[in-house]
Design an enzyme around this catalytic site. Sequence first.
Site, PDB file in Angstrom:
ATOM      1  N   ASP A 105      -9.404 -19.638 -15.168  1.00  0.00           N
ATOM      2  CA  ASP A 105      -9.080 -20.669 -16.155  1.00  0.00           C
ATOM      3  C   ASP A 105      -9.847 -20.413 -17.452  1.00  0.00           C
ATOM      4  O   ASP A 105      -9.297 -20.510 -18.553  1.00  0.00           O
ATOM      5  CB  ASP A 105      -9.427 -22.041 -15.573  1.00  0.00           C
ATOM      6  CG  ASP A 105      -9.199 -23.168 -16.566  1.00  0.00           C
ATOM      7  OD1 ASP A 105      -8.060 -23.290 -17.060  1.00  0.00           O
ATOM      8  OD2 ASP A 105     -10.143 -23.918 -16.853  1.00  0.00           O
ATOM      9  N   GLU A 145      -4.113 -17.990 -12.612  1.00  0.00           N
ATOM     10  CA  GLU A 145      -5.514 -18.051 -13.011  1.00  0.00           C
ATOM     11  C   GLU A 145      -6.402 -17.222 -12.087  1.00  0.00           C
ATOM     12  O   GLU A 145      -7.357 -16.577 -12.545  1.00  0.00           O
ATOM     13  CB  GLU A 145      -5.977 -19.502 -13.039  1.00  0.00           C
ATOM     14  CG  GLU A 145      -5.303 -20.323 -14.136  1.00  0.00           C
ATOM     15  CD  GLU A 145      -5.615 -21.801 -14.048  1.00  0.00           C
ATOM     16  OE1 GLU A 145      -5.326 -22.520 -15.031  1.00  0.00           O
ATOM     17  OE2 GLU A 145      -6.124 -22.248 -13.000  1.00  0.00           O
TER      18      GLU A 145
END
Length: 373
Positions: free
Chosen positions: A52, A148
């Site tokens: 992320d 991610e």
Amino acid sequence: MEEKDLFEKLVGQQIGNYDFNNKNLLKQAFTRRSYTEENGGENNEVLEFIGDKALDIGVVRYLVNKYGNAPSKESLNQMKWLGQKYEDEFSCELDEGELTQLKQRLVQKDTLARRIDELALADYLVMGKGDELSNRSQEKSVKEDLFEAIIGAIAIDSNWDFEKIQEAVEVMLNPDSILNSGEEIDYVTLIYQWDESFCEVPWFKYNDGSYRYTWYMQEENTVYQSWSEIDTLEKDGSGPITKRCYVKIRDDLPTFVGFGRSKNEARKYACKTAYLYLEENDLFFTIKDEIDEPTLEMAINQLEILARRDYFSLPKYVAEERHDENGNPVWQVSCSIEEFDVSYTIESSSKKSAKKEAAFEMLKYVLDNYEEE
């Protein structure tokens, strides 16, 4: 080829051929907690957290390169070689608020999930039995997590090499197609969609090195980006052309090659070369190819198949019953589709027969009149 090697090859070519030093990190990126709860080992949750943040870095670097005046790594090296220093103040076409909006658009759940679908990576998820039974691999949040986690794995494996992180982000995200707003044709997505029609995924391979050598040493059964396009690209002053991308979209077609200053740019031109070849050779998949042969018996199902594949909305049927002078039932069934200005109404003593015939007439109409966007 062993299953593990095949997995690495299939996944690797979709994420820019990043070569993992630690192959276990790639496998971990695809492993859900539900699997490790049943079988032990490590899962991808912490990699998601890392990814992320790494994704943010990759996207910000992309936006700075696209809209700012910061020099590229190649330009800095060239200036250093010439004994020059970069002394300009940093400027950007967009302000902080505009950049924030674009970043949010690029990293939102829907965007990441859609890219995982196009890359066909969710099929490789390793999950527990409960997740498999509930088909969790198709949930947007799970696909977002996977995107991610892959970036997180690359960040860890590369020891936070920002160049490699950004490269992977650009290849997986294809951000140009999201931000161009129709100003430029998105050839990468068009090629993915063409291959999807055959239940396939395009195969990519990336290399470094001079495009001139590659051009003059042309391989058999390979189609290259046009020389005039390369010449124009070289003269625009945005840096040296150091990347090339090979794309294979079907075994019976040539390999296509594009060149650029990044893997993402080289892929764009490889896909453009492939698209122009398909156009020139009349190889585009059309709505008519979806249906082997329209038939009265299968017309209702065939119309629904086309609708489920997003050619148009689901057909609507309106049925009314009346009786003739002898008291026998007469069914009147109409078939319409929101995107078309016509409807077909059929009368029959059988509701089922009337619906079939109305659907068949509509099916014939859409096959003849549907226009690709």
